[in-house]
Every structure is written in structure tokens, then in C-alpha cells.
Design a protein around this motif. Sequence first.
Motif, short mmCIF file in Angstrom:
data_model
loop_
_atom_site.label_atom_id
_atom_site.label_comp_id
_atom_site.label_asym_id
_atom_site.label_seq_id
_atom_site.Cartn_x
_atom_site.Cartn_y
_atom_site.Cartn_z
N THR A 1 2.17 -2.15 -9.79
CA THR A 1 3.50 -1.82 -9.30
C THR A 1 3.40 -0.63 -8.36
OG1 THR A 1 4.00 -0.26 -11.08
CG2 THR A 1 4.55 -2.60 -11.48
N PHE A 2 4.43 -0.45 -7.57
CA PHE A 2 4.48 0.71 -6.69
C PHE A 2 4.58 1.98 -7.52
CE2 PHE A 2 5.77 -2.76 -3.91
CZ PHE A 2 4.81 -2.61 -2.93
N GLU A 3 5.22 1.88 -8.67
CA GLU A 3 5.31 3.00 -9.59
C GLU A 3 3.90 3.41 -10.06
OE1 GLU A 3 8.85 3.60 -12.55
OE2 GLU A 3 7.36 2.25 -13.46
N GLU A 4 3.06 2.43 -10.38
CA GLU A 4 1.69 2.72 -10.80
C GLU A 4 0.87 3.33 -9.66
OE1 GLU A 4 0.70 -0.58 -14.19
OE2 GLU A 4 0.98 -1.31 -12.14
N SER B 1 8.39 -3.20 -8.76
CA SER B 1 7.88 -4.42 -8.12
C SER B 1 6.38 -4.29 -7.94
CB SER B 1 8.53 -4.63 -6.75
OG SER B 1 9.92 -4.78 -6.85
N THR B 2 5.69 -5.42 -8.03
CA THR B 2 4.25 -5.40 -7.78
C THR B 2 3.98 -5.65 -6.30
OG1 THR B 2 3.95 -7.77 -8.13
CG2 THR B 2 3.76 -6.35 -10.09
N VAL B 3 2.77 -5.37 -5.91
CA VAL B 3 2.35 -5.66 -4.54
C VAL B 3 2.53 -7.16 -4.27
CG1 VAL B 3 0.37 -5.66 -2.97
CG2 VAL B 3 0.77 -3.69 -4.47
N ALA B 4 2.16 -7.99 -5.24
CA ALA B 4 2.31 -9.45 -5.08
C ALA B 4 3.77 -9.85 -4.93
CB ALA B 4 1.67 -10.17 -6.26
N ASP B 5 4.69 -9.15 -5.62
CA ASP B 5 6.13 -9.44 -5.47
C ASP B 5 6.56 -9.26 -4.02
OD1 ASP B 5 6.43 -9.90 -8.23
OD2 ASP B 5 7.08 -7.83 -8.62
N VAL B 6 6.12 -8.18 -3.40
CA VAL B 6 6.51 -7.90 -2.03
C VAL B 6 5.85 -8.89 -1.08
CG1 VAL B 6 6.46 -6.18 -0.17
CG2 VAL B 6 7.07 -5.49 -2.49
N LYS C 1 -4.99 -12.41 9.49
CA LYS C 1 -4.93 -11.86 8.14
C LYS C 1 -3.79 -12.50 7.36
CE LYS C 1 -6.82 -7.35 9.02
NZ LYS C 1 -6.67 -5.92 8.78
N ASN C 2 -4.02 -12.65 6.05
CA ASN C 2 -2.92 -13.14 5.22
C ASN C 2 -1.97 -11.99 4.91
OD1 ASN C 2 -3.84 -11.71 2.91
ND2 ASN C 2 -5.16 -13.38 2.31
N THR C 3 -0.85 -12.30 4.30
CA THR C 3 0.20 -11.31 4.06
C THR C 3 -0.28 -10.19 3.15
OG1 THR C 3 1.83 -13.06 4.36
CG2 THR C 3 2.59 -11.02 3.34
N TYR C 4 -1.05 -10.54 2.12
CA TYR C 4 -1.57 -9.51 1.21
C TYR C 4 -2.42 -8.51 1.98
CZ TYR C 4 -4.08 -7.22 -2.56
OH TYR C 4 -4.62 -6.28 -3.39
N ASP C 5 -3.30 -9.00 2.84
CA ASP C 5 -4.15 -8.10 3.63
C ASP C 5 -3.32 -7.25 4.59
OD1 ASP C 5 -6.46 -9.02 2.39
OD2 ASP C 5 -6.88 -10.50 3.95
N GLN C 6 -2.29 -7.83 5.18
CA GLN C 6 -1.42 -7.07 6.09
C GLN C 6 -0.70 -5.96 5.33
OE1 GLN C 6 0.75 -10.52 7.61
NE2 GLN C 6 0.01 -10.00 9.65
N LEU C 7 -0.19 -6.28 4.13
CA LEU C 7 0.51 -5.27 3.34
C LEU C 7 -0.46 -4.19 2.89
CD1 LEU C 7 3.07 -4.21 2.06
CD2 LEU C 7 2.64 -5.72 0.10
N THR C 8 -1.66 -4.58 2.50
CA THR C 8 -2.68 -3.61 2.12
C THR C 8 -2.99 -2.68 3.29
OG1 THR C 8 -3.64 -5.10 0.48
CG2 THR C 8 -5.05 -3.34 1.26
N ASP C 9 -3.14 -3.23 4.47
CA ASP C 9 -3.40 -2.41 5.66
C ASP C 9 -2.27 -1.40 5.89
OD1 ASP C 9 -5.79 -3.69 6.17
OD2 ASP C 9 -5.02 -4.89 7.83
N ILE C 10 -1.03 -1.85 5.72
CA ILE C 10 0.11 -0.94 5.88
C ILE C 10 0.04 0.18 4.85
CG2 ILE C 10 2.63 -0.75 5.60
CD1 ILE C 10 2.80 -3.58 6.89
N LEU C 11 -0.23 -0.17 3.59
CA LEU C 11 -0.30 0.84 2.54
C LEU C 11 -1.42 1.85 2.81
CD1 LEU C 11 0.27 -1.41 -0.59
CD2 LEU C 11 1.88 0.23 0.39
N VAL C 12 -2.55 1.37 3.29
CA VAL C 12 -3.70 2.25 3.55
C VAL C 12 -3.47 3.09 4.81
CG1 VAL C 12 -6.14 2.27 4.18
CG2 VAL C 12 -5.35 0.79 2.33
#
Length: 80
Positions: free
Chosen positions: A28-31, A63-68, A2-13
Amino acid sequence: MKNTYDQLTDILVNQFEVQPEEIGPDLTFEELELDSLFLVELNLVIKRDLDVEIGEDDATPRSTVADVVRLIDAQLNPAS
């Protein structure tokens, strides 16, 4: 792999119960209604799961998801 975006998405979910359809790279995380306490917890999970440490000042509720994703990638691939 998995790429980093997918890994971060998995963590968030999986860790923070964010609905997958709510996540997007420019949100953003605020959104996503995730505050600074969430970011502390997220940093701990990223450290545990990805062996990457993000500074407290590097990721904020604005920060946006892409920023992280970029912060993680910069540590995983320092030559890039």
C-alpha cells in the motif's frame, strides 16, 4: 513499450524518490510511507504523464500499487 506497472514504478522512483526495491504490487502507499498529500501529487503526475485522471476517492493511502495500476488500465483500455 512499458506496461502500466513499470510506468507507475518509474513515476514513483523518478518523481517521488521511492527506492525501486521498496515497490511491490501488493504494497500500500501507506506501507511506502506515502500519505494522502502524496496521492494528490501522484494524481497530477499520472494525469500529465499518462493522460489518465484518477478520482480522489479511488486511490487512498490504503490502496496498493496494483490497485492504482488497475485504475489506470481501466481508463487506458475501457473495453477490457
